[in-house]
Design a protein around this motif. Sequence first.
Motif, mmCIF file in Angstrom:
data_model
loop_
_atom_site.group_PDB
_atom_site.id
_atom_site.type_symbol
_atom_site.label_atom_id
_atom_site.label_comp_id
_atom_site.label_asym_id
_atom_site.label_seq_id
_atom_site.Cartn_x
_atom_site.Cartn_y
_atom_site.Cartn_z
ATOM 1 N N SER A 69 -107.902 27.247 -26.886
ATOM 2 C CA SER A 69 -107.466 28.315 -25.960
ATOM 3 C C SER A 69 -106.960 27.768 -24.632
ATOM 4 O O SER A 69 -106.975 28.480 -23.628
ATOM 5 N N TYR B 32 -107.434 30.001 -16.894
ATOM 6 C CA TYR B 32 -108.404 31.087 -16.717
ATOM 7 C C TYR B 32 -109.722 30.580 -16.149
ATOM 8 O O TYR B 32 -110.757 31.233 -16.294
ATOM 9 N N PHE C 121 -111.974 32.825 -13.826
ATOM 10 C CA PHE C 121 -112.919 33.803 -14.367
ATOM 11 C C PHE C 121 -114.303 33.181 -14.570
ATOM 12 O O PHE C 121 -115.307 33.896 -14.529
ATOM 13 N N ARG C 122 -114.360 31.876 -14.781
ATOM 14 C CA ARG C 122 -115.639 31.207 -14.998
ATOM 15 C C ARG C 122 -116.282 30.777 -13.683
ATOM 16 O O ARG C 122 -117.510 30.869 -13.531
ATOM 17 N N TYR D 53 -107.400 39.476 -17.445
ATOM 18 C CA TYR D 53 -108.757 39.453 -18.010
ATOM 19 C C TYR D 53 -108.716 39.713 -19.512
ATOM 20 O O TYR D 53 -109.474 39.102 -20.279
ATOM 21 N N GLN D 54 -107.844 40.587 -19.957
ATOM 22 C CA GLN D 54 -107.699 40.821 -21.387
ATOM 23 C C GLN D 54 -107.162 39.580 -22.092
ATOM 24 O O GLN D 54 -107.612 39.231 -23.192
ATOM 25 N N TYR E 145 -107.703 36.590 -21.187
ATOM 26 C CA TYR E 145 -108.810 35.629 -21.185
ATOM 27 C C TYR E 145 -109.834 35.947 -22.272
ATOM 28 O O TYR E 145 -110.405 35.038 -22.891
ATOM 29 N N LYS E 146 -110.046 37.233 -22.552
ATOM 30 C CA LYS E 146 -111.072 37.635 -23.504
ATOM 31 C C LYS E 146 -110.596 37.603 -24.956
ATOM 32 O O LYS E 146 -111.406 37.414 -25.869
ATOM 33 N N GLN F 201 -111.580 34.538 -27.160
ATOM 34 C CA GLN F 201 -113.008 34.453 -27.409
ATOM 35 C C GLN F 201 -113.455 35.468 -28.448
ATOM 36 O O GLN F 201 -114.324 35.185 -29.273
ATOM 37 N N GLN F 202 -112.845 36.665 -28.428
ATOM 38 C CA GLN F 202 -113.243 37.700 -29.365
ATOM 39 C C GLN F 202 -112.705 37.458 -30.773
ATOM 40 O O GLN F 202 -113.332 37.829 -31.753
#
Length: 544
Positions: free
Chosen positions: A166, A211, A214-215, A355-356, A358-359, A362-363
Motif C-alpha cells: 500500500s 498517508y 494519519f498514523r 481518509y477513505q 487510506y482505509k 487495509q479493509q
Amino acid sequence: MFHPITSNTCAPDDVDLEALVNNMNSSFESLYSNCNVKSELVPLVQNGQLLRGPAPRPGVDLSPLQPTSPRQRVRRSQPMHIHAVRRLQEEEQQLRPSSLPAIPNPFPELCSPAGSPVLSPGSLPQCQPSVFSEDGTGKVVEIPADMTARDLCQLLIYRSHCVDDSSWTLVEHHPLLSLERCLEDHELVAQVQASMTSESKFLFRKNYAKYEFFRNPLNFFPEQMVCAPSAFQNFLNPSSCPEIQGFLYLKETARKSWKKLYMFLRRSGLYYSTKGTSKEPRHLQLLADLEDSNIFTVIAGRRLHGAPTDFEFCIKPNKVRNESKELRLLCAEDEQSRTCWMTAFRLLKYGILLYQNYKIPQQSKMLSQFSSPVRSVSENSLVAMDFSGRIGRVIENPVEAQSAAMEEGHSWRKRSQRMNILGSFSPLHPSSLSSIIHRTQPWFHGRIMREESHKMIVQQGQVDGLFLLRESQSNPKAFVLTLCHHQKIKHFQILPCEEDGQMFFSLDDGATKFTDLIHLVEFYQLNRGVLPCKLKHPCTVVAL
C-alpha cells in the motif's frame, strides 16, 4: 405501372392515387425545406423505395387505408419521386462521419447517448500513458478512461511481481518545470494526462509518507503552525474551519527576488498578509485557490530559481501546462514546515476522500487478488514438513512453519561455517557467498553516490525507519547504511572485521558482528541497537 383513376370512373369508396402521390411529395418537400426530418420517416426508404406492400391494382377497395393525417399519408403511401429519394440519401451522407463509416453497435445500452444504433469511432475512449520507474525503464499501458491512479498502481504491481504494501504511488513528473507530485488514489489517470505536456510523464515509485500523517499527526502539524485545537480532526470535517499559518518565502512574478510573507491556508485558498501578521480581511490577499490547483514539490529549486532554502514547493493551476509565469513558487524554512503546508493543502482540498483512500487498502487487503506477489506453481505446491519423528508430518500451523523455516536457515548457516573451517569442495565458497548474497535484496543499491541515496530517501517519503544500503565510496571493502529519522537523513558505515580467519560485518566497531549483510539488516529490523530507530521501510526500485 400505376393506372390513374379518373374522377368519372371512381367509386365513392376508392382513393385518388394521383392526388395522394402529389400530397405525399409536397409533404416531403415541406419537411426537407425545414430541415426537420422525423426519425420515423427513415425506415420508409431503403435503396430508393418505400418499405410497404405491393402497389394496389385498379378497382381495389382502399377505404381501410384512407389517410386521416399528413403523417399517415407519408407512412402509407407507395410511389415516390426520385428527387425526394436523392434528398434522403444526401441527408443521410451528411449525417455520417466523412472519415470512417458508421459501424452497427451491438451494445447500444453501453453508448452515450443511450440506445444509439450506431457506434461512433471513439465513443469508448482508451488512454495510453507511459509509465517509468526510477531506473529509467518504462512501458506504455493501455487502460480505460475511467481507471484511477490506485487501479493503475495495482496493475503495475501485478505485472512487475512486486509486494503490495500500500505504499506504491503514481507520480506526475514535469521535467521542464522541475515539478512532481503524487497522484491521489481516486484521481483519474486520463484526466491528469490531458493536462500534461508531451515531455511530462508518470513515474511508478514508493512513497511511505503518503498517508503517514494519519498514523502520526503530531509529527506533521506543529502546534505553532496550527491555529485551531484538534486541528487534524477538523481537516476531515467539511463544516469546520482549520487554518495553517506561518512565514513563507514567495518568489515575485517576473523577478528573481523572494519576499518573506506571513501566510494563511484555509479552505477558501492560500492568503498572505499585506501588513505583518495581521489577519484582518482588509489586509489579506488571495494568492491561490485550492479547488483549481495542485501542490507540487520543486526539484533543485535553489539552483533553478535561486530559492533561499532547499525546501521549495509550488502551487500550479490546473490550466497551466508549460508556463512558469503562472506558478506560485514558495519556500519554507525547514522540511517539517514544508511537509505541514503540503499535507494541509491536500487535506483541505480533498478532506474525507483522503481518509477513505487510506482505509480502503487495509479493509480489502485479504480480498485483493493483487495483495501478494505472483508465485510459480512449484512454489505454491510446497508445504512445510516435520521429519523429527518416525513419520513425517505436514506442518499446518503457519507460525510453526515459519519457525521451522528459520531453524532450517540457522542450521544451514552453521553447516556453511563448519564447511568453511574444514574446507569446502563446493564451487561457491561460503566466504564468497556471504560477500555477494546481499546483492539480491531490494534494499541494496550497489555503488551509488551519497547524493543519489539522499535523493531516493527524499522521493520515497522521509519517514522514520526508511533505509537503504550501498557500497562505500571512501572504503572499497565497507558499506554504508543510509537511514531517515525525524525527517533527517543519516549515514552509518558498516566495516568488515576478521576473527578466527572468518570475515564479519559490524556497525558498532565490532561489538555486534554478523556473517553477512542480510543478518545485519534482520537484526536491526528487530533491535534498534546503536541506531536512532529500527529499520522499517526498505528503499526499493523496481524495473517495469
